[in-house]
Design a protein around this motif. Structure first.
Motif, PDB file in Angstrom:
ATOM      1  N   CYS A  37     -30.240  16.782   3.007  1.00 27.25           N
ATOM      2  CA  CYS A  37     -29.041  17.297   2.335  1.00 27.25           C
ATOM      3  C   CYS A  37     -28.637  16.404   1.163  1.00 27.25           C
ATOM      4  CB  CYS A  37     -27.880  17.403   3.321  1.00 27.25           C
ATOM      5  SG  CYS A  37     -28.045  18.750   4.499  1.00 27.25           S
ATOM      6  N   GLY A  38     -28.735  15.112   1.341  1.00 28.57           N
ATOM      7  CA  GLY A  38     -28.398  14.189   0.264  1.00 28.57           C
ATOM      8  C   GLY A  38     -29.298  14.354  -0.941  1.00 28.57           C
ATOM      9  N   TRP A  39     -30.612  14.404  -0.715  1.00 30.03           N
ATOM     10  CA  TRP A  39     -31.553  14.554  -1.825  1.00 30.03           C
ATOM     11  C   TRP A  39     -31.441  15.938  -2.459  1.00 30.03           C
ATOM     12  CZ3 TRP A  39     -33.447  10.843  -4.480  1.00 30.03           C
ATOM     13  CH2 TRP A  39     -33.653   9.606  -3.900  1.00 30.03           C
ATOM     14  N   THR A  40     -31.183  16.954  -1.660  1.00 31.05           N
ATOM     15  CA  THR A  40     -31.003  18.306  -2.210  1.00 31.05           C
ATOM     16  C   THR A  40     -29.775  18.344  -3.123  1.00 31.05           C
ATOM     17  OG1 THR A  40     -32.034  19.307  -0.275  1.00 31.05           O
ATOM     18  CG2 THR A  40     -30.636  20.735  -1.618  1.00 31.05           C
ATOM     19  N   ALA A  41     -28.692  17.742  -2.686  1.00 31.04           N
ATOM     20  CA  ALA A  41     -27.481  17.701  -3.514  1.00 31.04           C
ATOM     21  C   ALA A  41     -27.728  16.918  -4.798  1.00 31.04           C
ATOM     22  CB  ALA A  41     -26.332  17.075  -2.727  1.00 31.04           C
ATOM     23  N   PHE A  42     -28.447  15.809  -4.686  1.00 30.46           N
ATOM     24  CA  PHE A  42     -28.749  14.991  -5.865  1.00 30.46           C
ATOM     25  C   PHE A  42     -29.561  15.780  -6.888  1.00 30.46           C
ATOM     26  CE2 PHE A  42     -32.015  12.406  -7.952  1.00 30.46           C
ATOM     27  CZ  PHE A  42     -31.208  11.631  -8.779  1.00 30.46           C
TER      28      PHE A  42
ATOM     29  N   ALA B  86     -29.994  19.090  -7.086  1.00 37.39           N
ATOM     30  CA  ALA B  86     -29.253  20.263  -7.567  1.00 37.39           C
ATOM     31  C   ALA B  86     -28.252  19.860  -8.640  1.00 37.39           C
ATOM     32  CB  ALA B  86     -28.538  20.954  -6.401  1.00 37.39           C
ATOM     33  N   TRP B  87     -27.548  18.767  -8.404  1.00 36.94           N
ATOM     34  CA  TRP B  87     -26.587  18.293  -9.400  1.00 36.94           C
ATOM     35  C   TRP B  87     -27.314  17.881 -10.678  1.00 36.94           C
ATOM     36  CZ3 TRP B  87     -26.150  13.465 -11.676  1.00 36.94           C
ATOM     37  CH2 TRP B  87     -25.030  13.305 -12.488  1.00 36.94           C
TER      38      TRP B  87
ATOM     39  N   SER C 253     -28.661  20.802 -12.682  1.00 34.38           N
ATOM     40  CA  SER C 253     -27.637  21.707 -13.197  1.00 34.38           C
ATOM     41  C   SER C 253     -27.312  21.434 -14.660  1.00 34.38           C
ATOM     42  CB  SER C 253     -26.359  21.604 -12.362  1.00 34.38           C
ATOM     43  OG  SER C 253     -25.692  20.374 -12.603  1.00 34.38           O
TER      44      SER C 253
END
Length: 87
Positions: free
Chosen positions: A15-20, A22-23, A26
């Protein structure tokens, strides 16, 4: 600092790497559009400036909290916890 479940540790990391990512990704459409048209219309320089300040501050906070034993000791004393929320 140990996880009781390897699966939950994996989920946390994923989840942490996915959020990183994705951000991070973007921002590419705006950069691509500006480069393609050689125009910065629609780009707010306040957003760029404040975003840089925000993420620099947050990055510094995480680096210091992760590497400084003195800050970790203060955190643990204040919050009465050995779990520090830095990945």
């Amino acid at each position: 600092k140990k996880w009781s479940s390897p699966f939950m540790h994996f989920v946390y990391e994923a989840c942490g790497w996915t959020a990183f990512f994705a951000w991070s990704f973007s921002f590419y459409p705006q950069i691509w559009e500006n480069w393609k048209t050689w125009n910065v219309e629609g780009l707010s320089f306040d957003f760029v400036s404040f975003n840089f300040i925000k993420h620099s501050s947050y990055g510094t906070y995480n680096v210091v909290l992760y590497y400084s034993k003195a800050v970790q000791a203060q955190y643990e004393k204040h919050f009465h916890s050995t779990t520090i929320p830095v990945a």
